[in-house]
Design a protein around this motif. Structure first.
Motif, PDB file in Angstrom:
ATOM      1  N   LEU A 128     -43.037  60.257  78.420  1.00 44.10           N
ATOM      2  CA  LEU A 128     -44.293  59.970  79.115  1.00 44.10           C
ATOM      3  C   LEU A 128     -45.477  60.685  78.459  1.00 44.10           C
ATOM      4  CD1 LEU A 128     -45.344  58.408  81.616  1.00 44.10           C
ATOM      5  CD2 LEU A 128     -45.202  60.575  82.877  1.00 44.10           C
ATOM      6  N   GLN A 129     -46.441  59.892  77.992  1.00 47.04           N
ATOM      7  CA  GLN A 129     -47.658  60.438  77.396  1.00 47.04           C
ATOM      8  C   GLN A 129     -48.792  60.556  78.410  1.00 47.04           C
ATOM      9  OE1 GLN A 129     -48.749  58.177  73.910  1.00 47.04           O
ATOM     10  NE2 GLN A 129     -46.637  58.059  73.196  1.00 47.04           N
ATOM     11  N   ARG A 130     -48.812  59.648  79.396  1.00 44.89           N
ATOM     12  CA  ARG A 130     -49.890  59.722  80.381  1.00 44.89           C
ATOM     13  C   ARG A 130     -49.492  59.038  81.681  1.00 44.89           C
ATOM     14  NH1 ARG A 130     -54.684  61.143  78.845  1.00 44.89           N
ATOM     15  NH2 ARG A 130     -53.293  62.303  77.451  1.00 44.89           N
ATOM     16  N   TYR A 131     -49.844  59.695  82.765  1.00 42.00           N
ATOM     17  CA  TYR A 131     -49.677  59.174  84.128  1.00 42.00           C
ATOM     18  C   TYR A 131     -51.070  58.984  84.690  1.00 42.00           C
ATOM     19  CZ  TYR A 131     -48.633  59.620  89.226  1.00 42.00           C
ATOM     20  OH  TYR A 131     -48.562  59.458  90.592  1.00 42.00           O
ATOM     21  N   LEU A 132     -51.480  57.723  84.825  1.00 44.36           N
ATOM     22  CA  LEU A 132     -52.782  57.425  85.406  1.00 44.36           C
ATOM     23  C   LEU A 132     -52.628  57.172  86.892  1.00 44.36           C
ATOM     24  CD1 LEU A 132     -55.721  55.364  84.149  1.00 44.36           C
ATOM     25  CD2 LEU A 132     -54.723  54.724  86.334  1.00 44.36           C
ATOM     26  N   TYR A 133     -53.339  57.988  87.680  1.00 37.08           N
ATOM     27  CA  TYR A 133     -53.338  57.783  89.132  1.00 37.08           C
ATOM     28  C   TYR A 133     -54.697  57.245  89.538  1.00 37.08           C
ATOM     29  CZ  TYR A 133     -53.519  58.438  94.108  1.00 37.08           C
ATOM     30  OH  TYR A 133     -53.684  58.203  95.442  1.00 37.08           O
ATOM     31  N   PHE A 134     -54.677  56.120  90.218  1.00 40.31           N
ATOM     32  CA  PHE A 134     -55.908  55.451  90.616  1.00 40.31           C
ATOM     33  C   PHE A 134     -56.275  55.887  92.027  1.00 40.31           C
ATOM     34  CE2 PHE A 134     -58.814  51.890  91.208  1.00 40.31           C
ATOM     35  CZ  PHE A 134     -59.353  51.764  89.937  1.00 40.31           C
ATOM     36  N   SER A 135     -57.267  56.766  92.127  1.00 37.63           N
ATOM     37  CA  SER A 135     -57.703  57.322  93.404  1.00 37.63           C
ATOM     38  C   SER A 135     -58.992  56.626  93.856  1.00 37.63           C
ATOM     39  CB  SER A 135     -57.902  58.832  93.258  1.00 37.63           C
ATOM     40  OG  SER A 135     -58.230  59.428  94.489  1.00 37.63           O
ATOM     41  N   SER A 136     -59.910  57.373  94.429  1.00 37.69           N
ATOM     42  CA  SER A 136     -61.182  56.835  94.890  1.00 37.69           C
ATOM     43  C   SER A 136     -62.192  57.968  94.948  1.00 37.69           C
ATOM     44  CB  SER A 136     -61.034  56.224  96.292  1.00 37.69           C
ATOM     45  OG  SER A 136     -62.299  55.980  96.875  1.00 37.69           O
ATOM     46  N   ALA A 137     -63.440  57.671  94.610  1.00 33.94           N
ATOM     47  CA  ALA A 137     -64.486  58.688  94.761  1.00 33.94           C
ATOM     48  C   ALA A 137     -64.584  59.135  96.213  1.00 33.94           C
ATOM     49  CB  ALA A 137     -65.830  58.125  94.288  1.00 33.94           C
ATOM     50  N   TYR A 138     -64.131  58.273  97.131  1.00 34.40           N
ATOM     51  CA  TYR A 138     -64.325  58.545  98.553  1.00 34.40           C
ATOM     52  C   TYR A 138     -63.224  59.392  99.171  1.00 34.40           C
ATOM     53  CZ  TYR A 138     -68.193  55.583  97.708  1.00 34.40           C
ATOM     54  OH  TYR A 138     -69.367  55.093  97.190  1.00 34.40           O
ATOM     55  N   VAL A 139     -62.418  60.046  98.316  1.00 33.90           N
ATOM     56  CA  VAL A 139     -61.585  61.137  98.832  1.00 33.90           C
ATOM     57  C   VAL A 139     -62.495  62.275  99.292  1.00 33.90           C
ATOM     58  CG1 VAL A 139     -59.533  60.586  97.480  1.00 33.90           C
ATOM     59  CG2 VAL A 139     -61.284  62.086  96.500  1.00 33.90           C
ATOM     60  N   SER A 140     -63.784  62.169  98.973  1.00 33.07           N
ATOM     61  CA  SER A 140     -64.766  63.155  99.450  1.00 33.07           C
ATOM     62  C   SER A 140     -65.008  63.032 100.946  1.00 33.07           C
ATOM     63  CB  SER A 140     -66.097  62.966  98.718  1.00 33.07           C
ATOM     64  OG  SER A 140     -66.616  61.661  98.941  1.00 33.07           O
ATOM     65  N   GLY A 141     -64.549  61.931 101.560  1.00 31.89           N
ATOM     66  CA  GLY A 141     -64.671  61.782 103.009  1.00 31.89           C
ATOM     67  C   GLY A 141     -66.099  61.873 103.511  1.00 31.89           C
ATOM     68  N   LYS A 142     -66.321  62.754 104.478  1.00 30.41           N
ATOM     69  CA  LYS A 142     -67.645  62.903 105.095  1.00 30.41           C
ATOM     70  C   LYS A 142     -68.520  63.943 104.401  1.00 30.41           C
ATOM     71  CE  LYS A 142     -66.111  61.463 109.700  1.00 30.41           C
ATOM     72  NZ  LYS A 142     -65.979  61.849 111.137  1.00 30.41           N
ATOM     73  N   ARG A 143     -68.054  64.447 103.258  1.00 30.87           N
ATOM     74  CA  ARG A 143     -68.884  65.389 102.506  1.00 30.87           C
ATOM     75  C   ARG A 143     -70.197  64.721 102.104  1.00 30.87           C
ATOM     76  NH1 ARG A 143     -66.547  67.927  97.335  1.00 30.87           N
ATOM     77  NH2 ARG A 143     -68.582  68.947  97.479  1.00 30.87           N
ATOM     78  N   GLU A 144     -71.257  65.513 102.063  1.00 31.30           N
ATOM     79  CA  GLU A 144     -72.545  65.005 101.615  1.00 31.30           C
ATOM     80  C   GLU A 144     -73.074  65.901 100.497  1.00 31.30           C
ATOM     81  OE1 GLU A 144     -74.271  62.363 105.202  1.00 31.30           O
ATOM     82  OE2 GLU A 144     -74.983  64.443 105.186  1.00 31.30           O
ATOM     83  N   GLY A 145     -74.132  65.441  99.844  1.00 25.22           N
ATOM     84  CA  GLY A 145     -74.679  66.187  98.725  1.00 25.22           C
ATOM     85  C   GLY A 145     -73.980  65.812  97.435  1.00 25.22           C
ATOM     86  N   LYS A 146     -74.147  66.630  96.412  1.00 23.16           N
ATOM     87  CA  LYS A 146     -73.573  66.372  95.087  1.00 23.16           C
ATOM     88  C   LYS A 146     -72.074  66.691  95.094  1.00 23.16           C
ATOM     89  CE  LYS A 146     -75.935  65.923  91.665  1.00 23.16           C
ATOM     90  NZ  LYS A 146     -76.539  64.745  90.980  1.00 23.16           N
ATOM     91  N   ILE A 147     -71.288  65.761  94.580  1.00 27.34           N
ATOM     92  CA  ILE A 147     -69.837  65.916  94.530  1.00 27.34           C
ATOM     93  C   ILE A 147     -69.392  65.804  93.072  1.00 27.34           C
ATOM     94  CG2 ILE A 147     -67.633  64.933  95.261  1.00 27.34           C
ATOM     95  CD1 ILE A 147     -69.254  63.929  97.779  1.00 27.34           C
ATOM     96  N   TYR A 148     -68.634  66.791  92.621  1.00 22.53           N
ATOM     97  CA  TYR A 148     -68.264  66.880  91.206  1.00 22.53           C
ATOM     98  C   TYR A 148     -66.821  66.436  90.983  1.00 22.53           C
ATOM     99  CZ  TYR A 148     -72.633  69.407  90.744  1.00 22.53           C
ATOM    100  OH  TYR A 148     -73.972  69.748  90.773  1.00 22.53           O
ATOM    101  N   GLU A 149     -66.532  66.074  89.740  1.00 22.47           N
ATOM    102  CA  GLU A 149     -65.225  65.528  89.402  1.00 22.47           C
ATOM    103  C   GLU A 149     -64.101  66.536  89.547  1.00 22.47           C
ATOM    104  OE1 GLU A 149     -66.320  62.444  85.871  1.00 22.47           O
ATOM    105  OE2 GLU A 149     -67.416  64.336  85.962  1.00 22.47           O
ATOM    106  N   ASP A 150     -64.389  67.821  89.399  1.00 18.76           N
ATOM    107  CA  ASP A 150     -63.335  68.830  89.502  1.00 18.76           C
ATOM    108  C   ASP A 150     -63.145  69.324  90.933  1.00 18.76           C
ATOM    109  OD1 ASP A 150     -65.671  70.257  89.791  1.00 18.76           O
ATOM    110  OD2 ASP A 150     -65.208  71.758  88.254  1.00 18.76           O
ATOM    111  N   GLU A 151     -63.799  68.683  91.889  1.00 21.16           N
ATOM    112  CA  GLU A 151     -63.668  69.067  93.298  1.00 21.16           C
ATOM    113  C   GLU A 151     -62.759  68.080  94.029  1.00 21.16           C
ATOM    114  OE1 GLU A 151     -68.016  71.097  94.163  1.00 21.16           O
ATOM    115  OE2 GLU A 151     -67.793  68.937  94.468  1.00 21.16           O
ATOM    116  N   LEU A 152     -61.956  68.610  94.945  1.00 19.40           N
ATOM    117  CA  LEU A 152     -61.105  67.748  95.767  1.00 19.40           C
ATOM    118  C   LEU A 152     -60.997  68.246  97.204  1.00 19.40           C
ATOM    119  CD1 LEU A 152     -59.189  65.379  96.176  1.00 19.40           C
ATOM    120  CD2 LEU A 152     -57.318  66.793  95.290  1.00 19.40           C
TER     121      LEU A 152
END
Length: 365
Positions: A128-152
């Motif tokens: 296995l060279q790569r496992y691509l998991y297809f998520s969603s930007a909206y795992v941020s839920g009810k968070r507001e403001g700036k949301i970064y890629e390294d945040e979960l």
């Protein structure tokens, strides 16, 4: 050296387009295994035949695999499972329930339990060279403001069970980064193809078009609330092309990418753009947002307007998705997110041709 791919979620729209893009762009394909539910075999066979005709690929390079991601080993025949464990270089986990109105029980079983079974199985893969998991930007839920890629992780809650279960699933995937070569993709709200307008379902922002279609006979087109929240729309071809490109570059290993519009429009701007383009009319009557919220609590009104009430939250939450990592790693690929104004007419033309196709409309219960 040619790659061996495995995709869950076939014959879904996302998996189908991934397959088409891999062949169309000339990636070195040894074999693509497409995992589908046993009861979907007929549709899967039909879709493979269509793909083989559309992109003129060798049918022998595509193999359908009956399975169920909620079962150990994905319910795949043991001998074939062992073969995939030996040969697979790239695994795309695309299968999910994405209906915003889905029940928690159904969403948890597919989105969370299914992802847990995928993770467990992938630990047995040898090449296995790569496992691509297809998520969603909206795992941020009810968070507001700036949301970064390294945040979960967060404690802000979620707008629906889809968001919550995709969040829990992505946490499971992230916990495997020490063991598996993972790349996580988080798209914004995916709309149709920027050149053809094609889309599987008229959901999300298409509910606005449903509503405007009902408003066309009114002397004045109303609009609701201030509409200040930015709504992140992305065409599906951008998401597909960017995902495939990123999963094939070494520096994407261990990273999470927001495949979002770096310069999104507000809810008010999108509503006006849709109204201008679809009806050739500008909304003039301003009504409080509470009017829309109260009205959508009534099932008969939702059905009359063609709107799923859960979708309206995405036009109210003040969230902005930083996509710096994605933009940086896509440099040199010529893959960029097009401006909504450049393809809105294409989306609306497709909607106009297919708006009476009930298979494309979501449940409005």
């Amino acid at each position: 050296m040619a790659n061996t791919y495995v995709c869950t979620g076939f014959p879904g729209y996302l998996a189908s387009n991934i397959v088409e893009e891999l062949f169309f762009e000339g990636y070195p394909v040894e074999k693509i295994y497409l995992i589908h539910l046993p009861e979907m075999e007929g549709l899967a066979e039909q879709r493979v035949a269509e793909l083989a005709k559309e992109i003129y690929v060798d049918r022998q390079k595509i193999e359908l695999v009956p399975g169920d991601i909620t079962k150990p080993g994905l319910g795949i025949d043991p001998s074939l499972r062992a073969k995939l464990e030996r040969e697979t270089t790239h695994f795309f986990h695309l299968a999910a329930l994405y209906d915003l109105a889905v029940s928690l029980t159904k969403a948890w079983r597919v989105n969370v339990q299914g992802t847990r079974e995928v993770n467990q199985w992938l630990r047995s893969f040898l090449k296995l060279q790569r496992y691509l998991y297809f998520s969603s930007a909206y795992v941020s839920g009810k968070r507001e403001g700036k949301i970064y890629e390294d945040e979960l992780t967060h404690q802000e809650g979620f707008k629906n069970h889809y968001e919550y279960t995709k969040y829990e699933a992505e946490k499971l995937v992230s916990s495997e980064k020490e063991h598996l070569p993972i790349t996580v993709i988080r798209p914004g709200i995916v709309v149709g193809h920027s050149r053809t307008g094609e889309t599987l379902k008229f959901d999300g922002p298409y509910f606005v078009l449903n509503m405007l279609d009902r408003f066309r006979a009114l002397p004045v087109i109303p609009q609701f609330g201030k509409g200040e929240a930015k709504v992140n729309l992305v065409p599906q071809d951008y998401v597909i092309k960017a995902s495939i490109y990123l999963v094939h570059i070494q520096k994407s290993k261990g990273k999470t990418y927001h495949l979002t519009d770096p310069d999104p429009y507000t809810a008010r701007e999108i509503y006006q753009l849709f109204s201008d383009t679809y009806l050739d009319r500008r909304p003039k009557l301003n009504l409080p947002g509470t009017v829309a919220n109260q009205g959508l609590q009534i099932r008969s009104i939702r059905k009359k307007l063609g709107i799923q009430k859960e979708a309206m939250d995405y036009f109210l939450t003040q969230s902005e998705y930083d996509s710096t990592e994605a933009q940086n790693d896509l440099q040199g690929s010529s893959i960029t997110c097009p401006d909504l104004t450049s393809y809105v007419q294409t989306l609306i033309d497709y909607y106009g041709r297919h708006k009476h196709d009930q298979r494309k409309h979501m449940s409005l219960l």
